[in-house]
Design an enzyme around this catalytic site. Structure first.
Site, PDB file in Angstrom:
ATOM      1  CG  ASP A   7      -1.764   1.234   1.353  1.00 36.15           C
ATOM      2  OD1 ASP A   7      -1.624   2.158   0.514  1.00 36.15           O
ATOM      3  OD2 ASP A   7      -2.572   1.294   2.298  1.00 36.15           O
ATOM      4  CB  SER A  12      -1.446  13.256 -15.813  1.00 35.60           C
ATOM      5  OG  SER A  12      -2.539  13.465 -16.684  1.00 35.60           O
ATOM      6  CE1 TYR A  71      -5.017  11.504 -11.884  1.00 40.32           C
ATOM      7  CE2 TYR A  71      -5.368  13.075 -13.675  1.00 40.32           C
ATOM      8  CZ  TYR A  71      -4.773  11.928 -13.183  1.00 40.32           C
ATOM      9  OH  TYR A  71      -3.910  11.208 -13.980  1.00 40.32           O
ATOM     10  CE  LYS A 130      -1.252  11.537 -11.846  1.00 41.89           C
ATOM     11  NZ  LYS A 130      -0.258  10.507 -11.490  1.00 41.89           N
TER      12      LYS A 130
END
Length: 253
Positions: A63, A143, A156, A160
């Protein structure tokens, strides 16, 4: 196997390697002569991928949001291979595309724990090893969302963008230790997260609409990201650090 393999004799740990980009990177690294730790929270998937790669790969379940688990995973990797040359922080997570006011705090926390805090944990766990052996390469998979953010993925996108900045910050701080830190910024890819990013059913019509925004006319594939990851980890990139390489078909232009 030939001596032209670009990662011959190197060892790598790849997170999120049970599927998608991570699996593609693991497969390409082994083909290029590396030994690979296939790390994933999905233990069964990690073992399946490692098994398919033969003696050059070993599986580790972890994890990545748990600092103690990350330290144990790095210890397991160095125990298995003696030294660890390359770390690919590939594992990531996204909430479904949704208006910003519909995102709850638990989702926000998970986004930053998986996409950002995991890099903190791995940095703390692996940098002492790299300083001891006098070298190291970290590759962070970011990304295009961190460079050209779109609606519906605000937090999100923020994770990134943070990853992109972490890459540059670590690169300059660790350069004196002969540790290179590079990033890869893929455009939306043909992975399990595709529909999450699109925020719409994954139909041929909806794909066509998104692909129309990419000048080279297609989504990214694991092989595209793997090719970049091979170059950045290889000795061909010995003078390359702090870059966030856009693998996006021109979308960010």
């Amino acid at each position: 196997m030939t001596d032209s393999q670009r990662l011959k004799g190197k060892t790598a740990l790849i997170t999120g390697a049970a599927s998608g980009f991570g699996r593609g990177i693991a497969e390409r690294y082994v083909a290029e002569g590396a030994r690979v730790v296939v790390l994933d929270i999905n233990e069964g998937g990690a073992k399946e991928v490692a098994g398919s790669l033969g003696d050059a790969a070993t599986a580790v379940a972890c994890d990545i949001t748990d600092g103690a688990a990350v330290s144990a995973a790095v210890d397991a990797a160095t125990s298995a291979f003696g030294e660890l040359d390359i770390l690919v922080n590939n594992a990531g997570w996204s909430n479904p595309n949704t208006p910003v006011m519909n995102v709850d705090e638990a989702t926000f926390d998970k986004l930053f724990a998986v996409n950002v805090k995991s890099i903190f944990h791995f940095t703390r766990a692996i940098v002492p090893h790299w300083r001891a052996i006098g070298r190291g390469v970290m590759i962070n998979v970011g990304s295009t969302a961190g460079l050209r953010p779109r609606p519906g993925l605000v937090w999100y996108n923020a994770t990134k963008a943070t990853v992109n900045n972490i890459t540059k910050s670590l690169a300059i701080e660790l350069a004196g230790d002969r540790i290179r830190v590079c990033g890869i910024a893929p455009v939306m890819g043909e992975t399990g997260l595709l529909e999450t990013f699109m925020g719409m059913p994954d139909t041929p019509e909806n794909r066509k609409k998104f692909i129309a925004t990419i000048p080279l006319g297609r989504l990214s594939k694991p092989s595209d990201i793997a090719g970049a990851a091979v170059y950045l980890a290889s000795d061909d990139a010995d003078l390359v650090t702090g870059v966030n390489l856009e693998i996006d078909g021109g979308r960010c232009i």
